[in-house]
Design a protein around this motif. Structure first.
Motif, PDB file in Angstrom:
ATOM      1  N   GLY A  36     -17.452  16.260 -22.299  1.00 43.51           N
ATOM      2  CA  GLY A  36     -18.082  16.153 -21.189  1.00 43.51           C
ATOM      3  C   GLY A  36     -18.608  14.462 -19.879  1.00 43.51           C
TER       4      GLY A  36
ATOM      5  N   GLY B 124     -21.029  12.069 -18.681  1.00 48.85           N
ATOM      6  CA  GLY B 124     -22.338  11.783 -18.235  1.00 48.85           C
ATOM      7  C   GLY B 124     -22.950  11.270 -19.568  1.00 48.85           C
TER       8      GLY B 124
ATOM      9  N   ASN C  35     -12.443   8.895 -25.602  1.00 43.73           N
ATOM     10  CA  ASN C  35     -13.145   8.760 -24.202  1.00 43.73           C
ATOM     11  C   ASN C  35     -14.633   8.903 -24.290  1.00 43.73           C
ATOM     12  OD1 ASN C  35     -14.239   8.888 -21.515  1.00 43.73           O
ATOM     13  ND2 ASN C  35     -12.856  10.418 -21.153  1.00 43.73           N
TER      14      ASN C  35
ATOM     15  N   GLY D 171     -18.557   6.529 -23.424  1.00 38.88           N
ATOM     16  CA  GLY D 171     -18.996   5.888 -23.437  1.00 38.88           C
ATOM     17  C   GLY D 171     -20.393   5.005 -24.774  1.00 38.88           C
ATOM     18  N   TYR D 172     -21.058   7.513 -25.068  1.00 44.15           N
ATOM     19  CA  TYR D 172     -21.767   7.268 -25.179  1.00 44.15           C
ATOM     20  C   TYR D 172     -21.886   6.932 -27.269  1.00 44.15           C
ATOM     21  CZ  TYR D 172     -24.646   7.320 -21.238  1.00 44.15           C
ATOM     22  OH  TYR D 172     -24.819   6.991 -19.794  1.00 44.15           O
TER      23      TYR D 172
HETATM   24  N1  LIG Z   1     -15.288  13.120 -23.174  1.00 42.16           N
HETATM   25  C1  LIG Z   1     -16.239  12.673 -23.531  1.00 42.16           C
HETATM   26  O1  LIG Z   1     -16.941  14.206 -23.877  1.00 42.16           O
HETATM   27  C2  LIG Z   1     -17.805  11.797 -23.142  1.00 42.16           C
HETATM   28  C3  LIG Z   1     -18.992  12.090 -23.440  1.00 42.16           C
HETATM   29  C4  LIG Z   1     -19.695  11.671 -22.907  1.00 42.16           C
HETATM   30  N2  LIG Z   1     -19.938  11.716 -21.971  1.00 42.16           N
HETATM   31  C5  LIG Z   1     -19.641   9.697 -23.049  1.00 42.16           C
HETATM   32  O2  LIG Z   1     -19.242   8.801 -22.550  1.00 42.16           O
HETATM   33  O3  LIG Z   1     -19.480   9.435 -23.998  1.00 42.16           O
END
Ligand SMILES: NC(=O)CC[C@H](N)C(=O)O
Length: 390
Positions: free
Chosen positions: A249, A251, A319, A321-322
């Motif tokens: 998900g 964010g 994918n 960012g965290y």
């Molecule tokens: N693909 C995802 O579940 C991304 C997880 C979270 N939003 C991140 O960017 O790290």
């Protein structure tokens, strides 16, 4: 008034419009607009995959982001029929109901496309879904910028008429920052949804789940019940599931407080559980670990990860960012399971005593090989161990 200097050469419904991408640091990239004429603001990120624009654009984890594809030619295999569904009622080639990324940035847009399954071209699809796109951008220069300065907010403007760059810069300054946005109510299902009729089920907590995750759980032989992101454990357990999946998900994971509380109870009760991407971060946080934001994230299809249980390397699709802070894992009952071979970041964790596993990469994604499908089998094994105990 500072105007864009690249003038569209010909007008058409979906492409050859005015287009500009402006970064938070003031950098201006002029290009040709395509798709829908509108202005959007979001976090500029890049994905290095060579294909997969349909899956990427419909991945809810890209909500709030303006997606740059580094592969230089995009759109040549077009877009299949978005309404086509499989026998479970899950959309076929699409990861969700609609395009989730806020905008698309490419070097060269293919205005013609060829594929046996094609229903429309990429620019037409973006137009239909009211999403702006820009082509003619030096995506290498843009990617170098994001790698050196880190991801940042950007404005993407597509227009049938001239664009005032200074006006867009002003709008970008006052736009809501990606880090401050709340995504869950926008991406999660409002009501539980069931796929399949098997007697044994797995509940998927939907924080923006990709359809490929639902398909993979279905192929394990379970009915799938997709529930809202803030569903209580009591309600989840009323379905008597064999296991739980915390989905991917958009964010910052620390914003998913309710899901984190459910995760704490799931760990406590030792319910067979798999976390994927955002779900992995939420399980890590619930177990007492910390998360942090990567400078420019991991977005691509060839990210090598090492399974520390057997030293085997897998090519994974990612994918995120965290990330989970590896140091903080030391204060938890989780151990490191997968590590990224390039930068040694945490790509998977496993509970030391309980039936809880989680991966930061996407085992459901299949850009080519199906390297990581075994992760779903691991969940099935945990369910088997659980059944044997009862
Ligand atoms: N693909 C995802 O579940 C991304 C997880 C979270 N939003 C991140 O960017 O790290």
């Amino acid at each position: 008034m500072q105007r864009v200097s690249r003038i569209p050469t010909k007008k058409s419904k979906y492409a050859n419009k005015f287009g500009v991408l402006i970064l938070e640091d003031g950098t201006v990239f002029e290009g040709m607009g395509f798709g829908y004429s509108t202005s959007v603001f979001g976090e500029a990120v890049f994905n290095t995959g060579m294909t997969g624009y349909i899956e990427a654009l419909t991945d809810p984890s890209y909500s709030g982001q303006i997606l740059t594809l580094t592969y230089p030619l995009v759109g040549n295999y077009g877009v299949p029929d978005p309404t086509a569904k499989d026998s479970d009622g899950i959309r076929k080639s699409f990861e969700s109901e609609k395009i989730q990324a806020r905008g698309l940035v490419v070097h060269e847009l293919s205005l013609t496309a060829s594929h046996w399954n094609l229903a429309m071209t990429l620019d037409e699809w973006l137009y239909n879904e009211k999403i702006p796109g820009i082509s003619g951008i030096d995506t290498r220069e843009l990617t170098i910028k994001l790698r050196t300065s880190g991801v940042m907010m950007a404005a993407l403007v597509v227009s049938d008429t001239q664009i005032d760059i200074s006006e867009v810069k002003k709008q970008l300054e006052s736009a809501k920052k990606y880090n401050d946005e709340e995504f869950m109510n926008a991406v999660s299902t409002k009501e539980p949804q069931t796929f399949g009729t098997e007697s044994e089920s797995i509940v998927v907590i939907d924080t923006g789940v990709k359809n490929a995750i639902l398909r993979n759980i279905r192929s394990l032989g379970y009915k799938v019940i997709k529930v809202p992101w803030n569903y209580s454990l009591e309600k989840i357990m009323s379905y008597n599931p064999k296991g739980i999946v915390f989905s991917n998900g958009p964010g910052d994971p620390i914003k998913c407080v309710e899901t984190m509380n459910t995760a704490k109870q799931v760990i406590e009760k030792n319910i067979p559980t798999l976390g994927i991407c955002l779900g992995a971060q939420i399980l890590g946080l619930a177990g007492g670990a910390n998360t942090y934001k990567l400078k420019y994230g991991h977005r691509g299809q060839n990210k090598s990860c090492i399974n520390l249980d057997n030293d085997q390397v897998y090519v994974t699709s990612q994918n995120h960012g965290y990330c989970i802070d590896p140091e903080s894992l030391k204060n938890t009952d989780f151990k490191l399971w997968f590590t990224n071979a390039d930068d040694k970041t945490v790509e998977g964790i496993k509970h030391k005593q309980k039936k809880i596993i989680a991966v930061q990469f996407h085992p459901e994604a299949s850009p080519g090989p199906f390297d990581c499908m075994f992760i779903f089998e691991e969940l099935k094994k945990l369910i088997g161990e659980d059944n044997a105990k009862r």
